[in-house]
Motif scaffolding. Structure first.
Motif, PDB file in Angstrom:
ATOM      1  N   VAL A   1       0.841  -1.200   0.000  1.00  0.00           N
ATOM      2  CA  VAL A   1       0.000   0.000   0.000  1.00  0.00           C
ATOM      3  C   VAL A   1       0.880   1.255   0.000  1.00  0.00           C
ATOM      4  CG1 VAL A   1      -1.655   1.329   1.357  1.00  0.00           C
ATOM      5  CG2 VAL A   1      -1.981  -1.132   1.068  1.00  0.00           C
TER       6      VAL A   1
ATOM      7  N   LEU B   1       2.302   1.679  -3.466  1.00  0.00           N
ATOM      8  CA  LEU B   1       1.268   2.078  -4.438  1.00  0.00           C
ATOM      9  C   LEU B   1       0.908   3.557  -4.283  1.00  0.00           C
ATOM     10  CD1 LEU B   1      -1.154  -1.000  -4.507  1.00  0.00           C
ATOM     11  CD2 LEU B   1       0.435  -0.269  -6.282  1.00  0.00           C
ATOM     12  N   GLN B   2       1.009   4.051  -3.072  1.00  0.00           N
ATOM     13  CA  GLN B   2       0.690   5.470  -2.849  1.00  0.00           C
ATOM     14  C   GLN B   2       1.678   6.417  -3.516  1.00  0.00           C
ATOM     15  OE1 GLN B   2       0.102   5.177   1.485  1.00  0.00           O
ATOM     16  NE2 GLN B   2      -1.782   6.307   1.099  1.00  0.00           N
TER      17      GLN B   2
ATOM     18  N   LEU C   1       2.656   6.136  -6.524  1.00  0.00           N
ATOM     19  CA  LEU C   1       2.471   6.059  -7.976  1.00  0.00           C
ATOM     20  C   LEU C   1       2.293   7.435  -8.625  1.00  0.00           C
ATOM     21  CD1 LEU C   1       1.636   3.598 -10.188  1.00  0.00           C
ATOM     22  CD2 LEU C   1      -0.369   5.081 -10.214  1.00  0.00           C
TER      23      LEU C   1
ATOM     24  N   ARG D   1      -6.317   3.975  -7.422  1.00  0.00           N
ATOM     25  CA  ARG D   1      -6.343   4.822  -6.215  1.00  0.00           C
ATOM     26  C   ARG D   1      -7.437   4.344  -5.261  1.00  0.00           C
ATOM     27  NH1 ARG D   1      -3.826   9.798  -8.910  1.00  0.00           N
ATOM     28  NH2 ARG D   1      -1.702   9.000  -8.671  1.00  0.00           N
TER      29      ARG D   1
ATOM     30  N   VAL E   1      -6.173   1.358  -3.377  1.00  0.00           N
ATOM     31  CA  VAL E   1      -5.270   1.758  -2.294  1.00  0.00           C
ATOM     32  C   VAL E   1      -6.082   2.270  -1.102  1.00  0.00           C
ATOM     33  CG1 VAL E   1      -3.497   3.430  -1.621  1.00  0.00           C
ATOM     34  CG2 VAL E   1      -3.315   2.223  -3.796  1.00  0.00           C
TER      35      VAL E   1
ATOM     36  N   LEU F   1      -7.595  -0.718   0.641  1.00  0.00           N
ATOM     37  CA  LEU F   1      -6.584  -1.526   1.339  1.00  0.00           C
ATOM     38  C   LEU F   1      -6.136  -0.859   2.633  1.00  0.00           C
ATOM     39  CD1 LEU F   1      -4.329  -2.849  -1.582  1.00  0.00           C
ATOM     40  CD2 LEU F   1      -5.929  -4.151  -0.186  1.00  0.00           C
TER      41      LEU F   1
END
Lengths: 324, 324
Positions: A209, A212-213, A215, B206, B209, B212
Motif C-alpha cells: 500500500v 502504491l501510494q 504512484l 487509487r 489503495v 486496502l
C-alpha cells in the motif's frame, strides 16, 4: 530427441547423483530440482540435492524441500557419477555448489533460458519451454518414471510460477497439457495455491500500500512509476510483482520502480507493455535484461536519478512516435 | 451424451436462433454467447445475439461483441425456432430478454451452475465444468464446428475469467486441455491478457489503495476486513477481487468486505480460505452464496453492522475450534 535419450540412459544406469539449481531460487528452480531428485530417489538411486542457500521460506511447502542440503553441510563431497544443474544459464549460477558439481564425472545441464551457456557434457536446453519444470516433466514421462503426487506438485508449482499462473506470454499449449497431466497425477492444486498466494504477511501488504501510494504518471500517461524510499522499505518487501501495478494502467507503456539501496545506489526496474524495448533503456544506464523486463543500478540522489530516467524514457518514447 | 447430440442436431437443422446470457454479464457469459453465436453465423444460420444491458466496456474487446444487440433495439421479436440461454441458472437471469426467449419454439439451457433450474426444453447442465465456455467448446468440437481464432479467443476468455486465471478450486485437467486446444485454434493470448489485466484506470487503482488502507484484523488474526465507505466509493469501484487481499493474509480464514450503499444498507461480502462455510454465516443475516464465497445486505449503521458481523464470525470460528 537424442539428448533426452542420452539423459534417460544416464538416469537409469548410473547410481550416484548430485542435483542443484541456481541461487535466489524460485518456484521453477526448486520445483524442478525436487521433482527430478524425488524421481531418482524413488528409483533407488543415491541422490543428494544441494543448494548454496537455505530453501526460501515461501517454498518450504514443496514436497521434499526438507531433503535439500546446504553445500557446507554435505559431508561426502566427492565421487558423484553425475552432476545435474537445473534452470541454470551458466555454472556460476549454482553458487557455492559449483566446485562440487565440477567434480562429478559428467555434468548434465537442463534449462530453458535463451542465454544458456551449454556448460554441461550433456545440454538439454529448450528455449521454447516456459519452465524447466515443463522439460523435467517431459523427461520423466519419456523415461517411464512414475510421476507421484509429490513430484506432480513440484512440477505444477514450477509451471505456475514461471508462467505467472498462465498469464505471461511464454504460456503455450504444452504448458496447459503438462498442467492437465500433472493434475491427473495428483498435483495438489489447492494446497499449492494456498501456499503461493495466501501466505502474505500483514507487513508485506502494508508495504505494498505504501509503495502504491507513491504512484505517479507522466503528462501523456505513457510512463508510470513508483518509489521505494528507505523509510518505507521493509524486510518483507517481496516486491517482484509490484511493478506490474504500474504497468496494469490503461495507456501506460512503461512501468518503472525506483528503490533506494543502502549502498547509495538507486535500483531501477523497467517493464514495458507492448513495444518499448526496455533492455535498451536499461543498457543506457549500464544495466540490461529482456525486451519487456529489464533493470539497472544508478549511483546518485534519488530525485535526480528519477528525473534522469524518466526524461530518458520520455525521449525514447518520443523517438518511437517520430519514427512511426 | 444424448443431450449434447440433441443440441447438435438442432444447431445443424434449425435456421433461426436467438442467443442470450445473464445480466451483469462476465467473461464466461459473454465469451460463451459470442462463441456459439459466431459458430452458428459461420454456418449460415440466422442468429441474433441479444442482451438486456450494453456489453460492459471491459468486455467490448471480445470478437463479435459489436454484434450483440440490446433487447429494445431488436425489430423482429418473433419467429425464432430456437432460443439459447448461456450461463444462466434460471430464465429470469436473462433480464429483459426473457419474454423474447419464451416465444421461441424451443429453449436450450447451457449452464454449469449447481443451482440451475432446468428451465429449458433441452438442458445441458454440467456442474463439474469450470465455465460454460468449456462446455460450449466441447459442444462445438463434438458437432464438428470449426473453432476460428475469434471463437477461440471468446472461449479462452470465458475459461480464464471463470477460473481466476486457473487459480480457483474449479480448475480441472479438462480446463487445461481445453485451453491448450484453444491456443492451437488461435486464441489471442497476449491480446486477451492485455485487455483483461492491463486496462485499469488510475481512479480504480487509487480506489484500491484507499480500500486496502482500511484493512483491519481481529485479535487472533483469523478475520480480516476492509470497508468501502461512501466517501471512498467511486464509479470505478470494480471491486470483485479486492476482498481476496484480505483473504491472502497468512493465518486469516475469513475475509470480509463492508460497503456502504446509498440505500442505507451495508453490503457484506464474505470469503473463506479453507474450512469456514460462509454461506451459513451470510444466511444468518438473510443472505447466501457458496461455502467459500457468500454475501448479504444488512440495514443499519456501518459501525454497528461491522461489530455485529465480526462478532458473529468470531462466534462461528470459536464454535469450530470447540468442536475440533
Amino acid at each position: 530427441m537424442e539428448v533426452i535419450e542420452d539423459i534417460i540412459k544416464i538416469l537409469k544406469t548410473k547410481q550416484t547423483f548430485v542435483l542443484t539449481t541456481h541461487i535466489h531460487a524460485d518456484g521453477d528452480a526448486l520445483g524442478s530440482l525436487l521433482a527430478l531428485g524425488l524421481a531418482l530417489l524413488n528409483n533407488g538411486k543415491d541422490v543428494v540435492m544441494i543448494h548454496s542457500e537455505p530453501v526460501p521460506e515461501n517454498y518450504r511447502f514443496l514436497p521434499g524441500a526438507e531433503q535439500v542440503i546446504m553445500v557446507q553441510d554435505l559431508k561426502e563431497k566427492e565421487g558423484f557419477e553425475v552432476g545435474i544443474a537445473l534452470d541454470c544459464t551458466d555454472l556460476s549460477r549454482v553458487g557455492d555448489a559449483e566446485q562440487l558439481l565440477q567434480k562429478a564425472d559428467c555434468i548434465i545441464n537442463i534449462d530453458h533460458h535463451i542465454s544458456n551457456e551449454y556448460f554441461g557434457q550433456i545440454n538439454m536446453v529448450e528455449t521454447e519451454a516456459a519452465a524447466t519444470g515443463e522439460m523435467v516433466c517431459g523427461l520423466l514421462v519419456k523415461g517411464g518414471f512414475t510421476i507421484t503426487p509429490d513430484i506432480a506438485t513440484n512440477l505444477y508449482t514450477a509451471i505456475i510460477t514461471d508462467t505467472g499462473s498462465f498469464r505471461h506470454q511464454n504460456t503455450t499449449a504444452n504448458c496447459f497439457r503438462t498442467a492437465a497431466y500433472l493434475l491427473e497425477c495428483g498435483a495438489a492444486h489447492s494446497f499449492i495455491q494456498h501456499n503461493l498466494y495466501e501466505q502474505r504477511s500483514l507487513q508485506n501488504l502494508r508495504f505494498m500500500v505504501n509503495v502504491l501510494q507513491t504512484l505517479s504518471i507522466n503528462e501523456n500517461g505513457q510512463i508510470a512509476w513508483m518509489t521505494i524510499t528507505k523509510d518505507i522499505s521493509t524486510e518483507a518487501d517481496n516486491n517482484d510483482s509490484l511493478i506490474d501495478y504500474a504497468k496494469s494502467l490503461k495507456g501506460v507503456e512503461v512501468g518503472i520502480l525506483f528503490k533506494e539501496l543502502d549502498s547509495g545506489e538507486i535500483k531501477v526496474s523497467f517493464r514495458s507493455k507492448s513495444y518499448v524495448d526496455v533492455n535498451q533503456l536499461a543498457a543506457h544506464f549500464g544495466g540490461g535484461g529482456h525486451e519487456r523486463a529489464a533493470g539497472c543500478s544508478i549511483k546518485g540522489d534519488l530525485k535526480e536519478v528519477k528525473q534522469l530516467v524518466i526524461r530518458k524514457t520520455e525521449e525514447y518514447l518520443a523517438k518511437r512516435r517520430a519514427a512511426e
